[in-house]
Design a protein around this motif. Structure first.
Motif, mmCIF file in Angstrom:
data_model
loop_
_atom_site.group_PDB
_atom_site.id
_atom_site.type_symbol
_atom_site.label_atom_id
_atom_site.label_comp_id
_atom_site.label_asym_id
_atom_site.label_seq_id
_atom_site.Cartn_x
_atom_site.Cartn_y
_atom_site.Cartn_z
ATOM 1 N N TYR A 138 0.840 -1.200 0.000
ATOM 2 C CA TYR A 138 0.000 0.000 0.000
ATOM 3 C C TYR A 138 0.875 1.250 0.000
ATOM 4 C CZ TYR A 138 -3.771 3.213 1.258
ATOM 5 O OH TYR A 138 -4.678 4.246 1.263
ATOM 6 N N ALA A 139 1.868 1.254 0.889
ATOM 7 C CA ALA A 139 2.682 2.456 1.057
ATOM 8 C C ALA A 139 3.458 2.793 -0.217
ATOM 9 C CB ALA A 139 3.645 2.269 2.228
ATOM 10 N N LEU A 140 3.972 1.780 -0.903
ATOM 11 C CA LEU A 140 4.779 2.049 -2.092
ATOM 12 C C LEU A 140 3.910 2.508 -3.251
ATOM 13 C CD1 LEU A 140 7.290 -0.941 -1.924
ATOM 14 C CD2 LEU A 140 7.686 1.460 -1.335
ATOM 15 N N LEU A 141 2.669 2.010 -3.294
ATOM 16 C CA LEU A 141 1.812 2.332 -4.440
ATOM 17 C C LEU A 141 0.917 3.530 -4.171
ATOM 18 C CD1 LEU A 141 0.821 -1.264 -5.553
ATOM 19 C CD2 LEU A 141 2.585 0.241 -6.475
ATOM 20 N N ASP A 142 0.978 4.066 -2.972
ATOM 21 C CA ASP A 142 0.096 5.177 -2.617
ATOM 22 C C ASP A 142 0.820 6.212 -1.773
ATOM 23 O OD1 ASP A 142 -2.664 5.584 -3.400
ATOM 24 O OD2 ASP A 142 -2.956 3.486 -2.832
ATOM 25 N N SER A 143 1.961 6.685 -2.264
ATOM 26 C CA SER A 143 2.704 7.681 -1.487
ATOM 27 C C SER A 143 3.666 8.396 -2.431
ATOM 28 C CB SER A 143 3.493 6.993 -0.369
ATOM 29 O OG SER A 143 4.612 6.347 -0.934
ATOM 30 N N PRO A 144 4.279 9.460 -1.948
ATOM 31 C CA PRO A 144 5.247 10.174 -2.788
ATOM 32 C C PRO A 144 6.524 9.354 -3.033
ATOM 33 C CG PRO A 144 4.557 11.509 -0.907
ATOM 34 C CD PRO A 144 4.069 10.136 -0.677
ATOM 35 N N GLN A 145 6.689 8.232 -2.331
ATOM 36 C CA GLN A 145 7.910 7.438 -2.458
ATOM 37 C C GLN A 145 8.244 7.186 -3.934
ATOM 38 O OE1 GLN A 145 10.125 6.622 -0.403
ATOM 39 N NE2 GLN A 145 11.176 4.785 -1.063
ATOM 40 N N PHE A 146 7.271 6.691 -4.692
ATOM 41 C CA PHE A 146 7.452 6.531 -6.134
ATOM 42 C C PHE A 146 6.492 7.432 -6.896
ATOM 43 C CE2 PHE A 146 8.805 2.098 -4.862
ATOM 44 C CZ PHE A 146 10.161 2.386 -4.980
ATOM 45 N N GLY A 147 5.831 8.329 -6.186
ATOM 46 C CA GLY A 147 4.868 9.210 -6.819
ATOM 47 C C GLY A 147 3.654 8.494 -7.368
#
Lengths: 307, 256, 353
Positions: free
Chosen positions: C76-85
């Motif tokens: 969830y965090a990787l697909l829904d955060s500024p981390q990868f936009g």
């Protein structure tokens, strides 16, 4: 070459400490089939008592060996009392309870011990008083300190003594009989409860000594140190074949060496992609690999299920 | 009578111990076939190899003409070989009825989705499993204990329950490992009657390990004698009884 | 029969009304922070129900369960955060997280199939730690997880443009974010409870029970032990992954430290304490162990009111008391607070070691 020797020495020292703690896990498991989750915390308490005692005495006029010895004895006395009480209160009433119930009380005990330690000694790291010998020797191009020698020799002697105790004495025979079956041993006139208490006393004494060693080795003690230490030692016990005393010794030494070599070489081997911060992965990875190949550990009896 | 099960040259060793060596047997459809021999002769090992709990070191096992050696236990059960255990292995914390229902696993299909959606097909299947299990409990004479925990049943009833669980998989070959162990003479007789009755009713072939030689002589159509992992002989009871090697190896101990 | 059905309906309706009103009552009676605690209790309930499938149903002692929570949360965090936009929709991210966790469940379960009891426990524990350590270190050479700093500014749970992190008005009521999370989590818990109950009373559930009771006898009774075990791992992991995704969107920030061994141990405590294998017990255990440490926070206020000052740091004290409570509860109810009627019977009849 000298790096290899150095890492081997470091690993051996660390591993001998793991082995001493692992013995506590494996002896209890051998008799009660219980993962004494609180054993790591007992080690921590041992370290704390030792550091506190030595710290309190080191300002005075006593000679250093006496101080160290007093610290050790205090730690052992404290841990043995603790181990005895824990078994009586948290495990014995549950001996015939569903299998996971004593595991939960063990977890409860370790939370309690951790927080008691935190209340008494605080959250910060406590430094081991600077009373230890600082000498060192050169061995095959590597450095081995007096402290390392002392830890290694003490641990090996203790292991030898324990092995003789278990395999050569009446008490040891009673322990092994109890491990086979508590009621059957009872028929032979062996008081199971007494043997279990003794097992906890021995295990806790060893934990106290290991706690003393670890805090001396790293120069630190901390209320949280028991957790990872216990985890590693339990892994070592499983690696060797849980319930098997020689297995715990072997597992402890191996785990120490593996960890040390892993930390020393993994960076070079992977060109820096995986660094020594993966040290713990390495230990677990070896543990898992061994168990998958030999599901009962290195020296454990294979679980041939006779139909 | 046609052949249902054939062992040819089956061996199994544990380390240096030869538990079975070059055992060959042939069992016909509908037979009550006994397996006797002293303790440690390899009888239970033969059962374990037959039912896939231990793979054979060498040799072939043909069931209904198809090789079954080396298959995992559940596949062998699917082929139609079910067993009981010498030291009863029930699911002690489950009810007698549930024990038998589990035995039906291999003949039923409901999967994850069926379980969650509980559609008509799953419901029908569940009802059929339950009915069949109840019927089998009735057959072995313990229907009144259907809701009791298996672990709380009497010894004799546990033996019967184990047979019912095995029958639930619609086996063609039923392998019984010392079914009469620990029973008194009256219970033994009633068990022998039950075994015959089950064979006739379910058209079973029955392979039995048993220590009670008298019971075996009375019950079996043919028998094999194992000693030190080797088959000494395979014959009808009357000839086995007088076979010199059998007398020496097994019956010589005073039982004959 | 019909009468029983009717009383079940009435009880169900009352329960539904109670659960719907509970957070409102909490908000009025104890303050908004308690609604958040209720949210957490629901997340832990999801986790406990998932682990219960593995430990309670199939009898596989898993001490690394929190890893699946972590997988769901990081997906969830990787697909829904500024981390990868990236800002994927919820309907894609949550199932993907659950599915990834299930995949991990199978991958990590597969090598452990031959292991029994405590050996399984230590291997799963090892896997759990390995995953955590990787999450901690996968910030170099390529930054994926952002290492020990964790991932922040995670998008809150959202349906299209409706974000649950903003209050909404519905039928004259203002729904605060914790309230909205509560209802979403409650819905998830109800679905998972439904699935767990249906699974328990099914052919699959019986196969799990058979393995738990006697693996060898199960194999000889036609249970494909390997697949059935993997299915248990996968199902448990799926629920864990789902809970992880919800947690990431709820919390807005995750780091590897949220997924340490103690968390796995906690979830295990919940199910053992509540009553292993028994869904109502497991729920009770989860709620109790989430609420208890929070309730013990009030010790600080109590000391202020009654002793005039804070003698002992409430944060230290509450974990101490929590540990004592764990011990006491097990000593008095070794089979759990709310064991299944069957276990209760078993426990009374014969106490096998």
């Amino acid at each position: 070459m000298d790096i290899l020797v150095q890492q081997l020495i470091n690993g051996l020292v660390l591993g001998s400490v793991y082995a001493l703690i692992a013995l506590g896990y494996t002896m209890v498991y051998g008799i009660l089939e219980l993962i004494n989750f609180a054993h790591g915390e007992i080690t921590m308490i041992g370290a704390m008592i030792a550091v506190a005692t030595i710290g309190a005495l080191s300002g005075g006029a006593l000679p250093i060996p006496v101080i160290l010895f007093t610290g050790l004895v205090a730690a052992m006395a404290g841990c043995m009392a603790l181990g005895y009480v824990i078994e009586r209160i948290a495990y014995r009433p549950l001996r015939h309870a569903p299998r996971l119930a004593p595991l939960i009380t063990a977890i409860g005990v370790s939370i309690v011990l951790q927080n008691i330690a935190m209340l008494i000694w605080g959250r910060q790291y406590i430094a081991f008083p600077p009373v230890l010998p600082q000498g060192w020797h050169t061995l095959l191009g590597a450095r081995i300190t007096d402290l390392q020698v002392a830890i290694l020799v003490t641990a090996l002697v203790l292991m030898l003594v324990l092995d003789l105790l278990v395999h050569r004495t009446r008490l040891g025979r009673a322990m092994r009989a109890t491990a086979q079956s508590i009621p059957l041993a009872g028929l032979m006139g062996i008081n199971g409860n007494r043997i279990i208490s003794i097992t906890f006393l021995i295990g806790s004494a060893l934990a106290a000594i290991s706690g003393f060693m670890v805090s001396a080795y790293y120069g630190l003690a901390h209320y949280y140190m028991g957790f990872l230490l216990g985890l590693k030692a339990f892994s070592a016990a499983v690696l060797g074949g849980i319930g098997n005393i020689r297995g715990a010794m072997l597992g402890g030494l191996l785990l120490g060496i593996i960890e040390s070599l892993g930390a020393g070489y993994i960076g070079t081997l992977t060109h820096g992609v995986i660094g020594s911060n993966y040290q713990d992965v390495f230990a677990f990875f070896v543990l898992i690999t061994v168990l998958i190949l030999r599901p009962s550990g290195l020296l454990g009896a294979p679980a041939t299920d006779r139909a | 009578m046609s052949e249902l099960l054939r062992f040819s040259g089956v061996s199994r060793h544990f380390g240096g111990v030869q538990a079975l060596s070059e055992v060959s047997l042939s069992i016909s459809r509908g037979e009550l076939y006994g397996l006797i021999g002293p303790n440690g002769a390899g009888k239970t090992t033969l059962f374990n190899v037959l039912t896939g709990l231990i793979p054979p070191s060498s040799g072939e096992i043909l069931f209904d003409g198809q090789p079954v050696h080396g298959l995992p236990p559940h596949r062998i059960l699917e082929r139609g070989i079910a067993r009981t255990f010498q030291n009863i292995r029930l699911f002690p914390g489950l009810t007698a009825l549930e024990n038998v229902m589990i035995g039906r696993h291999a003949r039923t299909h409901a999967g994850l989705l069926g379980a969650i959606l509980r559609n008509r097909r799953t419901r029908n299947e569940e009802a059929a499993i339950r009915a069949r299990a109840a019927q089998l409990l009735e057959h072995v004479g313990i229907a009144r204990h259907a809701q009791a925990l298996a672990g709380n049943l009497s010894y004799g009833d546990q033996r019967r329950l184990e047979i019912a669980r095995a029958l639930a998989s619609d086996p063609r070959l039923l392998a019984l490992d010392e079914p009469a162990a620990g029973m008194n003479p009256a219970e033994r007789d009633s068990l022998a009657r039950l075994i015959r009755q089950l064979r006739d009713e379910f058209q079973l072939t029955v392979l039995i390990i048993e220590h009670d030689v008298r019971l075996m002589m009375a019950l079996c159509d043919r028998m094999a004698v194992l000693d030190f992992g080797e088959k000494i002989t395979e014959d009808v009871p009357d000839r086995v009884r007088v076979h010199p090697r059998v007398i020496r190896a097994y019956l010589g101990g005073g039982e004959a | 029969m019909r009468r029983r059905q009717r009383s079940a309906w009435i009880a169900g309706t009352l329960l539904a009304i109670g659960l719907a009103c509970l957070p409102l009552l909490l908000q009025i009676g104890l303050g908004r922070s308690w609604v958040r605690i209720a949210d957490l209790a629901l997340l832990y309930t999801l986790l406990a129900l998932g682990l219960n499938i593995v430990v309670g149903y199939a009898g596989l002692l898993d001490l690394g369960y929190i890893a699946f929570y972590a997988v769901g949360a990081y997906v969830y965090a990787l697909l829904d955060s500024p981390q990868f936009g990236l800002h994927w929709p919820l309907w894609a991210v949550l199932p993907l997280g659950a599915a990834s966790a299930a995949l991990f469940g199978v991958l990590l379960g597969a090598p452990t199939l031959r292991l029994r009891g405590d050996y399984l426990a230590i291997v799963t524990l090892g896997f759990g730690e390995i995953i955590r350590i990787f999450l901690n270190n996968l910030n170099a050479p390529v930054n994926i997880t952002n290492g020990p700093q964790g991932i922040s500014l995670i998008d809150p749970l959202h349906f299209g443009t409706i974000s649950l992190a903003a209050p909404h008005r519905l039928a004259g009521l203002t729904l605060s974010p914790p309230l909205q999370y509560y209802y979403l989590f409650l819905a998830c818990v109800l679905v998972v409870v439904f699935i767990a109950l249906r699974l328990q009373d099914s052919r699959i559930g019986r196969a799990w029970a058979a393995i738990r009771e006697d693996e060898l006898a199960a194999a000889a009774s036609g249970i494909p032990v390997r697949n059935v075990k993997l299915l248990a791992f996968a199902m448990g992991a799926t629920f864990g992954g789902l809970a992880g995704g919800l947690f990431a969107g709820f919390q807005g920030f995750i780091s590897p430290e949220s997924f340490n061994l103690m968390e796995s141990v906690m979830v295990l405590c919940m199910i053992v304490l509540g009553g292993m294998g028994h869904v109502p017990g497991v729920i009770l255990g989860a709620v109790l162990l989430t609420v208890l440490p929070e309730a013990l926070r009030m010790l600080g206020d109590w000391q202020l009111n009654h002793l005039g000052r804070v003698v002992a740091d409430p944060d230290d004290l509450r974990m101490l008391l929590f540990g004592l409570a764990l011990i006491a509860m097990m000593l008095f109810r070794p089979a759990g607070m709310l064991p299944s009627p069957r276990h209760r019977r078993e426990w009374r009849k014969d106490a096998r070691p």
